[in-house]
Design a protein around this motif. Structure first.
Motif, PDB file in Angstrom:
ATOM      1  N   GLY A  73       0.799  -1.223   0.000  1.00 43.91           N
ATOM      2  CA  GLY A  73       0.000   0.000   0.000  1.00 43.91           C
ATOM      3  C   GLY A  73       0.828   1.267   0.000  1.00 43.91           C
ATOM      4  N   ILE A  74       2.061   1.170  -0.476  1.00 41.90           N
ATOM      5  CA  ILE A  74       2.981   2.306  -0.466  1.00 41.90           C
ATOM      6  C   ILE A  74       3.339   2.676  -1.903  1.00 41.90           C
ATOM      7  CG2 ILE A  74       5.261   3.118   0.271  1.00 41.90           C
ATOM      8  CD1 ILE A  74       5.054   0.933   2.497  1.00 41.90           C
ATOM      9  N   ARG A  75       3.275   3.967  -2.198  1.00 40.67           N
ATOM     10  CA  ARG A  75       3.649   4.441  -3.527  1.00 40.67           C
ATOM     11  C   ARG A  75       4.689   5.549  -3.383  1.00 40.67           C
ATOM     12  NH1 ARG A  75       2.333   8.372  -7.166  1.00 40.67           N
ATOM     13  NH2 ARG A  75       2.562   7.765  -9.326  1.00 40.67           N
ATOM     14  N   LEU A  76       5.881   5.302  -3.899  1.00 41.82           N
ATOM     15  CA  LEU A  76       6.916   6.334  -3.929  1.00 41.82           C
ATOM     16  C   LEU A  76       6.829   7.060  -5.259  1.00 41.82           C
ATOM     17  CD1 LEU A  76       9.957   4.452  -2.371  1.00 41.82           C
ATOM     18  CD2 LEU A  76       8.481   6.135  -1.288  1.00 41.82           C
ATOM     19  N   PRO A  77       7.124   8.356  -5.261  1.00 39.86           N
ATOM     20  CA  PRO A  77       6.946   9.131  -6.485  1.00 39.86           C
ATOM     21  C   PRO A  77       7.939   8.815  -7.599  1.00 39.86           C
ATOM     22  CG  PRO A  77       7.845  10.513  -4.755  1.00 39.86           C
ATOM     23  CD  PRO A  77       7.520   9.185  -4.137  1.00 39.86           C
ATOM     24  N   SER A  78       9.148   8.417  -7.252  1.00 39.29           N
ATOM     25  CA  SER A  78      10.123   8.308  -8.336  1.00 39.29           C
ATOM     26  C   SER A  78      11.207   7.265  -8.126  1.00 39.29           C
ATOM     27  CB  SER A  78      10.783   9.670  -8.552  1.00 39.29           C
ATOM     28  OG  SER A  78      11.387  10.105  -7.342  1.00 39.29           O
ATOM     29  N   PRO A  79      10.857   6.014  -7.836  1.00 37.70           N
ATOM     30  CA  PRO A  79      11.933   5.017  -7.765  1.00 37.70           C
ATOM     31  C   PRO A  79      12.526   4.808  -9.156  1.00 37.70           C
ATOM     32  CG  PRO A  79       9.810   3.938  -7.532  1.00 37.70           C
ATOM     33  CD  PRO A  79       9.563   5.411  -7.582  1.00 37.70           C
ATOM     34  N   GLY A  80      13.822   4.653  -9.206  1.00 37.63           N
ATOM     35  CA  GLY A  80      14.491   4.457 -10.487  1.00 37.63           C
ATOM     36  C   GLY A  80      15.978   4.257 -10.289  1.00 37.63           C
ATOM     37  N   LEU A  81      16.717   4.344 -11.367  1.00 33.59           N
ATOM     38  CA  LEU A  81      18.163   4.174 -11.309  1.00 33.59           C
ATOM     39  C   LEU A  81      18.845   5.521 -11.174  1.00 33.59           C
ATOM     40  CD1 LEU A  81      18.700   1.463 -14.069  1.00 33.59           C
ATOM     41  CD2 LEU A  81      18.311   1.163 -11.627  1.00 33.59           C
ATOM     42  N   ASP A  82      19.896   5.558 -10.369  1.00 30.31           N
ATOM     43  CA  ASP A  82      20.704   6.757 -10.194  1.00 30.31           C
ATOM     44  C   ASP A  82      21.571   6.936 -11.432  1.00 30.31           C
ATOM     45  OD1 ASP A  82      22.065   8.911  -8.776  1.00 30.31           O
ATOM     46  OD2 ASP A  82      23.734   7.498  -8.617  1.00 30.31           O
TER      47      ASP A  82
END
Length: 78
Positions: free
Chosen positions: A31-40
């Motif tokens: 139930g968790i949504r992060l705005p911008s997970p991705g690669l550095d």
């Protein structure tokens, strides 16, 4: 030699992209949504990249949800 670097690069970046997808899916199930997970992108710049996963910024509420999700049930109730 360049072909070996290309295979290593593709493998490392592909594995990192899969990890990001797994993280998004696990967080969604919790139930968790992060705005911008991705690669550095900085860690992708090396000739042989060693990608790091960025989880992005989040609200205090989301940080608390993350903390509760990673703690065992007994610890999160205290």
């Amino acid at each position: 030699m360049k072909e070996d670097i290309k295979k290593t690069t593709t493998g490392a970046v592909g594995a990192a992209q899969e990890a990001v997808a797994e993280l998004r899916e696990a967080l969604a199930k919790a139930g968790i949504r992060l705005p911008s997970p991705g690669l550095d992108v900085v860690t992708l710049a090396a000739e042989t990249p060693r990608p790091l996963v960025e989880s992005g910024c989040c609200t205090v509420e989301t940080a608390r949800l993350l903390a509760a999700a990673v703690l065992p049930r007994e610890e999160s109730r205290t």
